[in-house]
Design a protein around this motif. Structure first.
Motif, PDB file in Angstrom:
ATOM      1  N   CYS A 200     -10.744  19.706 -10.465  1.00 21.52           N
ATOM      2  CA  CYS A 200     -11.952  20.096 -11.199  1.00 21.52           C
ATOM      3  C   CYS A 200     -13.042  20.593 -10.248  1.00 21.52           C
ATOM      4  O   CYS A 200     -13.462  19.866  -9.346  1.00 21.52           O
ATOM      5  N   GLU A 201     -13.484  21.807 -10.482  1.00 28.74           N
ATOM      6  CA  GLU A 201     -14.611  22.388  -9.765  1.00 28.74           C
ATOM      7  C   GLU A 201     -15.861  22.137 -10.590  1.00 28.74           C
ATOM      8  O   GLU A 201     -15.862  22.338 -11.807  1.00 28.74           O
TER       9      GLU A 201
ATOM     10  N   GLY B  51     -10.276  23.634   2.499  1.00 31.72           N
ATOM     11  CA  GLY B  51     -11.511  23.523   1.737  1.00 31.72           C
ATOM     12  C   GLY B  51     -11.673  22.165   1.082  1.00 31.72           C
ATOM     13  O   GLY B  51     -11.129  21.164   1.554  1.00 31.72           O
ATOM     14  N   GLU B  52     -12.406  22.153  -0.030  1.00 29.18           N
ATOM     15  CA  GLU B  52     -12.750  20.901  -0.709  1.00 29.18           C
ATOM     16  C   GLU B  52     -12.546  21.024  -2.214  1.00 29.18           C
ATOM     17  O   GLU B  52     -12.830  22.058  -2.812  1.00 29.18           O
ATOM     18  N   ILE B  53     -12.068  19.933  -2.803  1.00 29.04           N
ATOM     19  CA  ILE B  53     -11.962  19.806  -4.260  1.00 29.04           C
ATOM     20  C   ILE B  53     -13.050  18.826  -4.689  1.00 29.04           C
ATOM     21  O   ILE B  53     -13.128  17.714  -4.171  1.00 29.04           O
ATOM     22  N   ASP B  54     -13.884  19.246  -5.643  1.00 29.64           N
ATOM     23  CA  ASP B  54     -14.979  18.378  -6.090  1.00 29.64           C
ATOM     24  C   ASP B  54     -14.454  17.092  -6.716  1.00 29.64           C
ATOM     25  O   ASP B  54     -14.857  16.006  -6.327  1.00 29.64           O
ATOM     26  N   LEU B  55     -13.574  17.221  -7.712  1.00 32.79           N
ATOM     27  CA  LEU B  55     -13.022  16.050  -8.403  1.00 32.79           C
ATOM     28  C   LEU B  55     -11.527  16.242  -8.622  1.00 32.79           C
ATOM     29  O   LEU B  55     -11.087  17.329  -8.997  1.00 32.79           O
ATOM     30  N   VAL B  56     -10.779  15.192  -8.399  1.00 32.41           N
ATOM     31  CA  VAL B  56      -9.358  15.159  -8.743  1.00 32.41           C
ATOM     32  C   VAL B  56      -9.199  14.030  -9.745  1.00 32.41           C
ATOM     33  O   VAL B  56      -9.647  12.904  -9.502  1.00 32.41           O
TER      34      VAL B  56
ATOM     35  N   ARG C 240     -13.986  10.575 -21.359  1.00 35.64           N
ATOM     36  CA  ARG C 240     -12.954  11.233 -22.167  1.00 35.64           C
ATOM     37  C   ARG C 240     -11.560  10.730 -21.835  1.00 35.64           C
ATOM     38  O   ARG C 240     -10.568  11.321 -22.218  1.00 35.64           O
ATOM     39  N   GLY C 241     -11.489   9.645 -21.078  1.00 32.96           N
ATOM     40  CA  GLY C 241     -10.209   8.990 -20.829  1.00 32.96           C
ATOM     41  C   GLY C 241      -9.475   9.438 -19.586  1.00 32.96           C
ATOM     42  O   GLY C 241      -8.352   8.985 -19.345  1.00 32.96           O
ATOM     43  N   LEU C 242     -10.060  10.314 -18.784  1.00 33.38           N
ATOM     44  CA  LEU C 242      -9.411  10.719 -17.551  1.00 33.38           C
ATOM     45  C   LEU C 242      -9.700   9.691 -16.463  1.00 33.38           C
ATOM     46  O   LEU C 242     -10.735   9.037 -16.472  1.00 33.38           O
ATOM     47  N   GLN C 243      -8.776   9.562 -15.537  1.00 32.64           N
ATOM     48  CA  GLN C 243      -8.961   8.663 -14.402  1.00 32.64           C
ATOM     49  C   GLN C 243      -9.339   9.508 -13.194  1.00 32.64           C
ATOM     50  O   GLN C 243      -8.549  10.355 -12.749  1.00 32.64           O
ATOM     51  N   VAL C 244     -10.531   9.326 -12.670  1.00 28.26           N
ATOM     52  CA  VAL C 244     -10.971  10.070 -11.492  1.00 28.26           C
ATOM     53  C   VAL C 244     -10.332   9.420 -10.265  1.00 28.26           C
ATOM     54  O   VAL C 244     -10.569   8.249  -9.975  1.00 28.26           O
ATOM     55  N   LEU C 245      -9.513  10.201  -9.569  1.00 28.20           N
ATOM     56  CA  LEU C 245      -8.780   9.690  -8.407  1.00 28.20           C
ATOM     57  C   LEU C 245      -9.528   9.921  -7.102  1.00 28.20           C
ATOM     58  O   LEU C 245      -9.456   9.093  -6.189  1.00 28.20           O
ATOM     59  N   GLU C 246     -10.177  11.076  -6.987  1.00 29.60           N
ATOM     60  CA  GLU C 246     -10.838  11.446  -5.737  1.00 29.60           C
ATOM     61  C   GLU C 246     -12.113  12.228  -6.037  1.00 29.60           C
ATOM     62  O   GLU C 246     -12.189  12.942  -7.040  1.00 29.60           O
ATOM     63  N   ARG C 247     -13.055  12.109  -5.131  1.00 35.37           N
ATOM     64  CA  ARG C 247     -14.275  12.932  -5.165  1.00 35.37           C
ATOM     65  C   ARG C 247     -14.423  13.570  -3.797  1.00 35.37           C
ATOM     66  O   ARG C 247     -14.256  12.913  -2.780  1.00 35.37           O
ATOM     67  N   ASN C 248     -14.717  14.845  -3.792  1.00 31.73           N
ATOM     68  CA  ASN C 248     -14.930  15.601  -2.555  1.00 31.73           C
ATOM     69  C   ASN C 248     -13.759  15.466  -1.582  1.00 31.73           C
ATOM     70  O   ASN C 248     -13.940  15.198  -0.393  1.00 31.73           O
TER      71      ASN C 248
ATOM     72  N   GLY D 147     -24.689  16.678 -10.161  1.00 38.88           N
ATOM     73  CA  GLY D 147     -23.742  17.319 -11.064  1.00 38.88           C
ATOM     74  C   GLY D 147     -22.366  16.678 -11.022  1.00 38.88           C
ATOM     75  O   GLY D 147     -21.728  16.466 -12.049  1.00 38.88           O
ATOM     76  N   GLU D 148     -21.907  16.357  -9.818  1.00 45.11           N
ATOM     77  CA  GLU D 148     -20.599  15.708  -9.690  1.00 45.11           C
ATOM     78  C   GLU D 148     -20.600  14.319 -10.318  1.00 45.11           C
ATOM     79  O   GLU D 148     -19.611  13.905 -10.921  1.00 45.11           O
ATOM     80  N   ASP D 149     -21.709  13.593 -10.182  1.00 43.65           N
ATOM     81  CA  ASP D 149     -21.822  12.286 -10.846  1.00 43.65           C
ATOM     82  C   ASP D 149     -21.719  12.436 -12.358  1.00 43.65           C
ATOM     83  O   ASP D 149     -20.989  11.688 -13.018  1.00 43.65           O
ATOM     84  N   LEU D 150     -22.454  13.412 -12.914  1.00 44.18           N
ATOM     85  CA  LEU D 150     -22.388  13.655 -14.367  1.00 44.18           C
ATOM     86  C   LEU D 150     -20.979  14.051 -14.793  1.00 44.18           C
ATOM     87  O   LEU D 150     -20.463  13.566 -15.805  1.00 44.18           O
ATOM     88  N   ALA D 151     -20.359  14.937 -14.033  1.00 44.37           N
ATOM     89  CA  ALA D 151     -19.018  15.409 -14.375  1.00 44.37           C
ATOM     90  C   ALA D 151     -17.995  14.275 -14.314  1.00 44.37           C
ATOM     91  O   ALA D 151     -17.137  14.157 -15.195  1.00 44.37           O
ATOM     92  N   ALA D 152     -18.075  13.439 -13.278  1.00 40.31           N
ATOM     93  CA  ALA D 152     -17.132  12.316 -13.156  1.00 40.31           C
ATOM     94  C   ALA D 152     -17.289  11.357 -14.337  1.00 40.31           C
ATOM     95  O   ALA D 152     -16.295  10.913 -14.928  1.00 40.31           O
ATOM     96  N   ARG D 153     -18.528  11.063 -14.700  1.00 41.05           N
ATOM     97  CA  ARG D 153     -18.774  10.180 -15.848  1.00 41.05           C
ATOM     98  C   ARG D 153     -18.245  10.814 -17.138  1.00 41.05           C
ATOM     99  O   ARG D 153     -17.627  10.145 -17.965  1.00 41.05           O
ATOM    100  N   TYR D 154     -18.483  12.116 -17.308  1.00 36.82           N
ATOM    101  CA  TYR D 154     -18.000  12.847 -18.480  1.00 36.82           C
ATOM    102  C   TYR D 154     -16.472  12.750 -18.580  1.00 36.82           C
ATOM    103  O   TYR D 154     -15.930  12.468 -19.651  1.00 36.82           O
ATOM    104  N   LEU D 155     -15.771  12.974 -17.468  1.00 42.06           N
ATOM    105  CA  LEU D 155     -14.308  12.901 -17.494  1.00 42.06           C
ATOM    106  C   LEU D 155     -13.835  11.485 -17.808  1.00 42.06           C
ATOM    107  O   LEU D 155     -12.921  11.300 -18.627  1.00 42.06           O
ATOM    108  N   ARG D 156     -14.452  10.489 -17.181  1.00 41.26           N
ATOM    109  CA  ARG D 156     -14.075   9.093 -17.468  1.00 41.26           C
ATOM    110  C   ARG D 156     -14.305   8.755 -18.941  1.00 41.26           C
ATOM    111  O   ARG D 156     -13.476   8.089 -19.558  1.00 41.26           O
TER     112      ARG D 156
END
Length: 119
Positions: free
Chosen positions: A51-52, A36-41, A22-30, A11-20
């Motif tokens: 992003c949760e 606690g933990e943030i899934d995607l920044v 749409r033009g977002l830059q994924v800075l961090e994963r987990n 799910g996180e792989d799909l979400a990261a690809r989806y955000l990219r």
């Protein structure tokens, strides 16, 4: 996918690809800290996006987006503040998004993105 961890990673792989896509830059994963933990920044222009990601194989436990309660949204706000403290930068805006993915076996995954939850 063999288990909960594999489903979450998928799910996180799909979400990261989806955000990219749409033009977002994924800075961090987990990203982890004592709170606690943030899934995607990600960065959306000049806005930091925390992003949760919730992935489910079915709706027996409800829609994936329903898993993010007001308590979880409050926790995500605390995690966003912790992230900003750890990475001092001039980010004028911060928002919290949720991506819900329904990944039923034998079907194409359905992804729903809710922008700025709890604002």
């Amino acid at each position: 996918m063999d288990g909960h961890v594999d489903l979450g990673r998928y799910g996180e792989d799909l979400a990261a690809r989806y955000l990219r896509d749409r033009g977002l830059q994924v800075l961090e994963r987990n990203w982890r800290c004592p709170e606690g933990e943030i899934d995607l920044v990600a960065l959306d222009g000049d806005c930091l996006v925390v992003c949760e990601v919730k992935t489910r194989r079915g709706t027996g436990l409800g829609d994936p987006l329903e898993a993010v309660t007001w308590r979880k949204a409050r926790r995500l706000r605390r995690l966003a503040a912790a992230y900003l403290r750890s990475r001092p930068s001039a980010v004028p805006q911060v928002r919290i998004d949720v991506i819900g993915i329904l990944a039923e076996p034998g079907r194409r995954p359905v992804l729903r993105h809710v922008v700025a939850v709890g604002s």
